[in-house]
Design an enzyme around this catalytic site. Structure first.
Site, PDB file in Angstrom:
ATOM      1  N   GLY A  50     -29.029  28.672-115.091  1.00 16.45           N
ATOM      2  CA  GLY A  50     -28.860  27.441-114.510  1.00 16.45           C
ATOM      3  C   GLY A  50     -29.804  26.618-113.637  1.00 16.45           C
ATOM      4  CD  GLU A  51     -32.124  29.179-108.784  1.00 17.50           C
ATOM      5  OE1 GLU A  51     -32.966  28.949-108.379  1.00 17.50           O
ATOM      6  OE2 GLU A  51     -31.398  30.332-108.986  1.00 17.50           O
TER       7      GLU A  51
END
Length: 1452
Positions: free
Chosen positions: A399-400
């Site tokens: 997700g980062e």
């Protein structure tokens, strides 16, 4: 169901494949084969035709054609011949068409279709599994097991699957093959493990409510599940049956053959029994794969690796670093970035999210892994979006943003690297930005969270100027947009589906909703299965046919816990008899497998489970017993019967249950506790009924009954427990014990060990000691006694130890039973006899010893003695090594204080010594020493003097055996092989007897020890003739212990008694023996003997001292003729030492306390040698050696005397006595039997008759052979003279020292008158004179006469001078007989020798005239002077006669 359109197209694609190319037709050797192929393919396709939407209509054309085609396929497969089964084309057709068709129909919601699919699958599994390894895996993994695991699947589906599994599980080959090919394959799923776990869950019946099943449906499903599990176990049992040894078919003893029903084989279901002739096994043997060797070890290694990898993956999915670390530690994964990248790429089981996170991490190593990962991908010739899809199907993007950024950067670089110069991109930057935008687009278009979706125009606008400040072509971007909108970028399909929807546990509201949910799941399953089937349709994977027995071990290791859980739960919470019987059968099979492969933990777990469900050992009340518990008891007994050889420690549980079962039977049969005896059915072993009043029975949870249950309650209990007493149970239990003879050598030891443990628990019961197991121990001892000795001794080690403990039980009844049982067993054991040098009897009878040693109860001790006595009386002929134990028991009894015990034991011992030894001496030699030791113990029991004396007599009797049968002792071989045969008579015979006698002498009271001493020396005298020289040496080391000061009793009175009696007695006895066996003993013993005599003389005991000198005298007089000059030397030195050691020097040196020098006040007491002092001399002239200081005066010091002085004075008195004794001894040795006293008396008488010349014949010279004089050299005689004269001079010094004598007298030395040494002074001189005169007249010493004469003149003149100087009348009187001797002997000399004497003595004799001497002495003096006159020719009238003498005189 909705049919997926794409599947048809892919099938059509396959259509052409089958017959492509010119050579494909040539593959068939016959046109019929080709036709068959085409028909087969058509049927497969027909079966895949989709059905209409909505619920299926049984009359619809599609459904009917589907069913017909499936039925036809089934019959084709079932009837397939060898060509169809092995031809490559047909095999490929099955892979490509049939399997794909099945994957579609295998999840059909139409029961008929589903059932047919399953039937076809079964046929494939039995005939074609060799070719279909991957396909079978997909079936199991994606369809069967998923249906079982899914909570929403319908009962019908589950039921059909489990029906199919029942058939699969009944085929042993099939079960083992599944394990070997899938669970032991790194790339396959663990199908066997999953199967067992799923079946176990179903069998536990945990899933009923969620499925909306009726209880009845649930129960039948449970039973089916159990049935499958039991089938699997039976297959394992069947597979490994060659390793099982049935104890009841091989008798270790006896020729018993079990009846048919007893063989204890686990009966297998018919379909399993008939399996061997089914085509399947035939098929697998034909298969190419089966020809490979089967190595179970390799599979085990692979299985271990697989477990490690799976564990590593599990760890990775929680924490990637830990998983990787673990796999590296285990050596399953390399350490370089490339290795890890490859692992992430190839391993599908990794959690995609975790893979993404790991690849996105910013550490240097993670980046290297990520680069390696991307570099392994090949994007050559792919368009950008498909490359991106390929990149992202292996993991889920993190997700980062930074992580995504790094991944996209690398992807772009790699894409350009693969497609150099073939792209629209100016640089990698362009690709990077575009990739990023595609990711954003897919999120935007397909995420339900985004409400306002991006339009194509917006997307194109977003990507302006990214190509090195230029734009990418609009149509290119537009096509990208369309593709993404049509299909989102996602991970590999198979992954999403294979995550089985286990998590959908939420309770389903209604049946309708559940159906809907299930249909969706089915559709998903079908898709997945089909995709996978197509994927593997061309794959080749070898399929191994297992043959080795060893595979069962790891299979069972894997499955035992879920199996145990299923069976335990089944027994625990279900009362259905069928369930119970399946569970029990399963447990029985499991125990068999665990036993065969010696898996102790597993075996014990199952046996414990069985034991728990018997309710016998549980805390729950026995009243809860149901039929299933009774069946459990029966199963447990059967296990004990059939698997006894393998049970090891599990015997504990089983025997505990059997012990408690006996208790249950007593209750069940309504026997009130007060009537309970030690066992259920008393055997020939009588057991006393236990004491009445023991109403309480705490075990078995009967606490409720203690208050005396009412009748109704009791009836209920009897009913529930009554079944335990049924004939079948009773017989079966008995069979375990009678069958113990068939257990192998190790198993019987385990059996016995645990039986003893259970017996200990029974006996330790607080409420009621029971003897059930103890009785059984006795029984099995009987049964097993005929085993080979090696096994029996191991068994007896355990049982004997148990008897040791039980025989010492504080409960007398128990101990009595134990001793009585021991007696019976021993009798039986002794009947078998024993060969020489074995020790079995010794081991067997040891408990008697132990009980005797440890149990202080007179009843039991008495009983032990009686039992042993009975054995001796009835089995004496067979006893060998057992004698040791028998004597050991009697040895214990001998020290008892109870008269009956001692009496009984002694009677038997006497019987053995007198009668048994007489007949069986050879057998008892080994324990001959023990017998003597035992008798010695009887002697030393001070409480029974009669027994003591009798026992000494028996020891004397034992000596006779040794003397009569030396051969037996010589030939006897045993542990002491280091003893030379010649010495065995000594070591095993004489030495023990004499040693024990010496112990008796050292330990017992006076009368007994005297008897012992007498017997000891009697034996020496009677049998010493046969003793070797070194035996004597050993013997006297024991004999001299009698004198050993360290061992003497402490108290003075006892010590004195000991010296005056025993030492004295022994001393004379030793001298007797020495004299009797002078030849052998003189060389080894003389020195020791003299030392011992000196020791006696030095003791402060007058009698012993006298005996010492006496013995010395006897010894020399009796043996002197045999002495060599060396021995005489030793003898004279010894006497010299004794003289010196016993000289009372302290008489001269002693000073009163606080006064170093005596004052001169003694001077005026000079003349005080009064008549009192004289009287002590006259008192007993006839008694030998009673001096003027004899301690017989019972002298006591005056009150003022110090204790130390008293002791000193007492010692000095004894020394004075010894000096006199010694003087007498020397006299006797030299002149015996011509005693000096007789000669003195003769001299006196002759003087009175005035006839001295006549007296000559009675002088010593007349009988020259008397005494030892003739055997001694002049050197020896001179040595003795030195002693005597030294003694004389000492006495003279003391008698002259008036002051010292007065001081001693005042200090309390010697009673009424002052002390003196007159007797010593005169007798020593008298003896010296006798010796000198004897030598002077010995023609043999003519050469030495001048020396002798010089010495004689010196001694005599000194003596006369001293006499003249005496002032005391009484002192002079003491010299009378001495002067008589001197003058008489001088007168008897021939003239020639007389002259020098007369001239020297003349002045002294003249002086003597002034004293008032006795008439006899005057008569002698007169003679002397007359002789001088005639010899020196000075008397008138004698001249002519003596002329010649006178002339010769100068020459003298």
């Amino acid at each position: 169901m909705v049919e997926d359109r794409s599947s048809v197209s892919s099938n059509d694609m396959l259509d052409g494949e089958g017959l492509q190319g010119p050579h494909s037709a040539a593959r068939f050797s016959h046109v019929l084969q080709k036709d068959a192929f085409l028909v087969f393919r058509s049927l497969c396709k027909l079966s895949m035709k989709p059905l209409a939407d909505g619920p299926p209509d049984p009359r619809s054309h599609e459904l009917r054609s589907k069913i017909v085609s499936l039925q036809l396929l089934l019959s084709v497969l079932q009837g397939a011949g060898p060509v169809f089964r092995t031809h490559e084309m047909f095999v490929n057709a099955i892979k490509q068409y049939l399997c794909v068709a099945l994957s579609k129909n295998g999840v059909s919601s139409v029961p008929e279709v589903f059932e047919l699919s399953l039937a076809i699958f079964l046929t494939l599994l039995s005939h074609f599994k060799v070719h279909l390894k991957m396909q079978i895996e997909v079936f199991f993994r994606e369809i069967f097991l998923t249906i079982l695991e899914t909570s929403t699947s319908s009962f019908e589906h589950k039921w059909m699957v489990i029906q199919t599994l029942t058939r699969i599980c009944a085929d042993a080959q099939c079960v083992v093959d599944i394990y070997v090919n899938y669970d032991c394959d790194l790339n396959a799923a663990n199908i066997f493990e999953r199967l067992v776990n799923d079946l176990s869950k179903i069998a536990m019946g945990r899933s009923g409510q969620e499925l909306g099943m009726t209880p009845l449906q649930e129960l039948s499903l449970r039973k089916k599940g159990l049935e499958c599990l039991v089938s699997i176990l039976k297959c394992m049992v069947e597979w490994s049956k060659d390793m099982y040894v049935n104890p009841n078919l091989q008798a270790n003893l006896g020729q018993e053959h079990p009846s048919d029903g007893e063989a204890g084989e686990l009966k297998l279901p018919e379909q399993l029994a008939g399996r061997r002739d089914s085509a399947s096994s035939l098929d697998s043997t034909l298969s190419a794969a089966a020809t490979q060797a089967d190595h179970p070890e390799q599979y085990e290694v692979i299985k271990q690796q697989k477990d490690i990898i799976e564990h590593g993956i599990e760890l990775f999915n929680k924490k990637p670093k830990r998983g990787i670390q673990y796999l590296q530690d285990q050596g399953m994964l390399g350490t370089t970035a490339e290795d890890i990248a490859q692992f992430l790429q190839q391993e599908d089981r990794l959690d995609t999210t975790q893979v993404g996170e790991f690849l996105g991490e910013n550490s240097k190593f993670n980046r290297e892994v990520m680069y390696g990962y991307v570099d392994q991908l090949d994007f050559c010739g792919r368009d950008f979006v498909s490359a991106l899809r390929a990149f992202l199907e292996g993991f889920r993007l993190p997700g980062e943003a930074q992580k995504i950024d790094r991944l996209m950067e690398k992807f772009a670089a790699r894409y350009l690297e693969c497609n150099q110069g073939q792209t629209l991109f100016a640089s990698a930057d362009t690709a990077y930005v575009l990739a990023y935008s595609i990711i954003m687009l897919t999120t935007d278009l397909h995420s339900p969270q985004v409400k306002n979706k991006m339009t194509k125009e917006q997307y194109i606008k977003m990507n302006r100027g990214i190509n090195d400040s230029k734009d990418l072509p609009e149509e290119y971007l537009s096509s990208i947009y369309d593709e993404i909108a049509g299909k989102k970028i996602a991970m590999k399909e198979s992954r999403e589906f294979s995550v089985t929807p286990k998590s959908s546990k939420q309770s389903v509201a209604s049946e309708k909703q559940r159906r809907l949910l299930y249909n969706m799941e089915m559709e998903q399953m079908a898709k997945t299965a089909k995709a996978l089937m197509e994927a593997v349709s061309h794959a080749q994977a070898p399929f191994f046919s297992a043959t080795h027995l060893e595979h069962v071990r790891p299979m069972f290791k894997l499955a035992w816990t879920p199996l145990l859980a299923a069976f335990s739960v089944g027994l625990q919470d279900c009362d259905d008899p069928e369930v119970a019987s399946l569970c029990l059968e399963g447990i029985r099979c499991a125990i068999r497998i665990a036993s065969i492969f010696s898996m102790q933990l597993e075996r014990d777990a199952y046996v414990q489970a069985l034991a728990r469900f018997t309710l016998l050992t549980a805390s729950s009340s026995i009243t809860e017993m149901k039929q299933k518990n009774i069946d459990t008891i029966k199963t447990l007994i059967t296990v004990a019967h059939t698997d006894g050889n393998y049970l090891g420690n599990s015997w504990h549980e089983i025997l505990r249950c059997i012990s408690q079962l006996e208790l249950a039977q007593l209750i069940g049969t309504g026997v009130k506790t007060r009537y309970i005896s030690g066992g259920v059915r008393d055997r020939d072993v009588g057991i006393r009924g236990l004491p009445p009043g023991s109403e309480e029975f705490m075990p078995l949870g009967l606490g409720t009954l203690v208050g005396g249950p009412d009748r109704r309650q009791m009836a209920h209990i009897q009913e529930s427990v009554g079944e335990t007493s049924s004939q079948s149970v009773v017989v079966a239990v008995d069979r375990i014990f009678t069958g113990s003879t068939r257990l192998d050598g190790n198993a019987i030891v385990d059996f016995v060990r645990w039986l003893c443990a259970v017996s200990m628990d029974e006996l330790a019961s607080a409420h009621q000691a029971r003897m059930f197991s103890l009785q059984k121990i006795v029984e099995i001892s009987y049964y097993n006694m005929n085993r080979i000795r090696l096994q029996w001794s191991r068994i007896w080690q355990v049982i004997g130890d148990h008897f040791n403990k039980v025989g010492c039980s504080p409960n007398e009844d128990v101990a009595i039973f134990a001793v009585d049982s021991l007696r019976q067993l021993s009798m039986k054991f002794l009947e078998k006899g024993e060969l020489a040098n074995f020790r079995f009897q010794k081991d067997f009878l040891r408990p008697f010893e132990h009980i005797m040693k440890k149990n202080r109860s007179p009843t039991i001790r008495d009983m032990v003695i009686r039992c042993v006595a009975q054995m001796v009386n009835s089995q004496a002929a067979n006893i060998r090594s057992g004698w040791k134990n028998i004597f050991s028991v009697f040895h214990q009894a001998a020290g008892d204080h109870d008269e009956t015990i001692v009496e009984l034991a002694f009677q038997t011992t006497g019987h053995i010594v007198m009668n048994t030894f007489q007949q069986h001496f050879g057998a008892a030699i080994d324990s001959f020493q023990d017998a003597v030791k035992c008798l010695s113990e009887f002697v030393c029991n001070a409480a029974f003097p009669d027994t003591s004396m009798e026992a000494i007599r028996l020891i004397r009797h034992c000596a006779r055996y040794v003397s009569d049968r030396p051969q037996a002792l010589r030939e006897y071989t045993s542990d002491d092989m280091n003893v030379a045969p010649g010495d065995r008579v000594w070591v095993r015979g004489w030495f023990p007897i004499l040693f024990e006698l010496s112990c008796i002498i050292n330990r017992c009271k006076l009368d007994v020890r005297t008897r012992g001493l007498t017997v000891m020396f009697e034996i020496m005298k009677s049998y010493g003739g046969s003793f070797e020289q070194h035996w004597w040496h050993d013997l006297f080391r024991i004999v001299f212990r009698i004198f050993d000061n360290m061992k003497l009793p402490e108290q003075q009175t006892e010590k004195t008694e000991w010296m005056t009696t025993t030492c004295n007695h022994a001393l004379y006895a030793i001298c007797d023996v020495f004299t009797q066996f002078y030849e052998p003993l003189s060389q080894i013993l003389l020195g020791d003997l003299f030392t011992q005599l000196q020791w006696c003389v030095r003791q402060d005991n007058e009698q012993l001292a006298r005996s010492g000198t006496n013995c010395l005298e006897n010894l020399v007089i009796l043996n002197g003729e045999k002495f060599s000059p060396d021995v005489w030397n030793i003898t004279c030195c010894c006497m010299l030492e004794i003289f010196q050691n016993t000289s009372p020097q302290a008489l001269l040196t002693w000073r009163p306390a606080g006064q170093d020098e005596d004052t001169a006040d003694g001077k005026h007491l000079d003349p005080d040698l009064d008549s009192q002092s004289q009287s002590s001399y006259d008192r007993a002239p006839s008694e030998r050696g009673h001096s003027q200081m004899s301690s017989d005066d019972t002298w006591r010091g005056r009150p003022g005397t110090r204790v130390s002085d008293q002791k000193l004075f007492a010692g000095l008195l004894i020394k004075c006595v010894v000096q006199l004794e010694l003087i007498q001894t020397v006299d006797n040795i030299v002149f015996f039997p011509a005693t000096s006293k007789k000669e003195d008396a003769d001299n006196m008488a002759a003087a009175q008759r005035d006839a001295l010349e006549e007296a000559e014949p009675s002088g010593g010279e007349a009988c020259p052979d008397q005494g030892m004089y003739g055997h001694m050299t002049s050197a020896h005689l001179f040595k003795l003279l030195d002693c005597l004269l030294e003694s004389h001079n000492f006495a003279k010094d003391f008698n002259s020292n008036n002051e010292q004598r007065t001081a001693l007298w005042r200090a309390g030395f010697k009673g009424k008158s002052k002390p003196n040494l007159l007797k010593q002074e005169t007798s020593s001189l008298a003896c010296s004179l006798r010796i000198l005169f004897r030598m002077y007249s010995d023609p043999g010493l003519q050469d030495s006469w001048p020396d002798i004469q010089t010495r004689l003149l010196l001694v005599c003149s000194e003596a006369l001078a001293y006499f003249i100087s005496l002032t005391s009348e009484s002192h002079r009187e003491a010299w009378n007989s001495l002067l008589m001797l001197l003058l008489t002997r001088t007168l008897r000399l021939p003239d020639l020798k007389f002259r020098p004497h007369a001239s020297v003595y003349y002045p002294h004799l003249c002086e003597m005239m002034q004293f008032d001497v006795i008439p006899e002495l005057r008569a002698v003096l007169r003679r002397f002077f007359l002789r001088i006159g005639s010899v020196f020719h000075i008397a008138a009238g004698d001249g002519p006669r003596d002329g010649p003498l006178l002339e010769r005189s100068p020459a003298s």
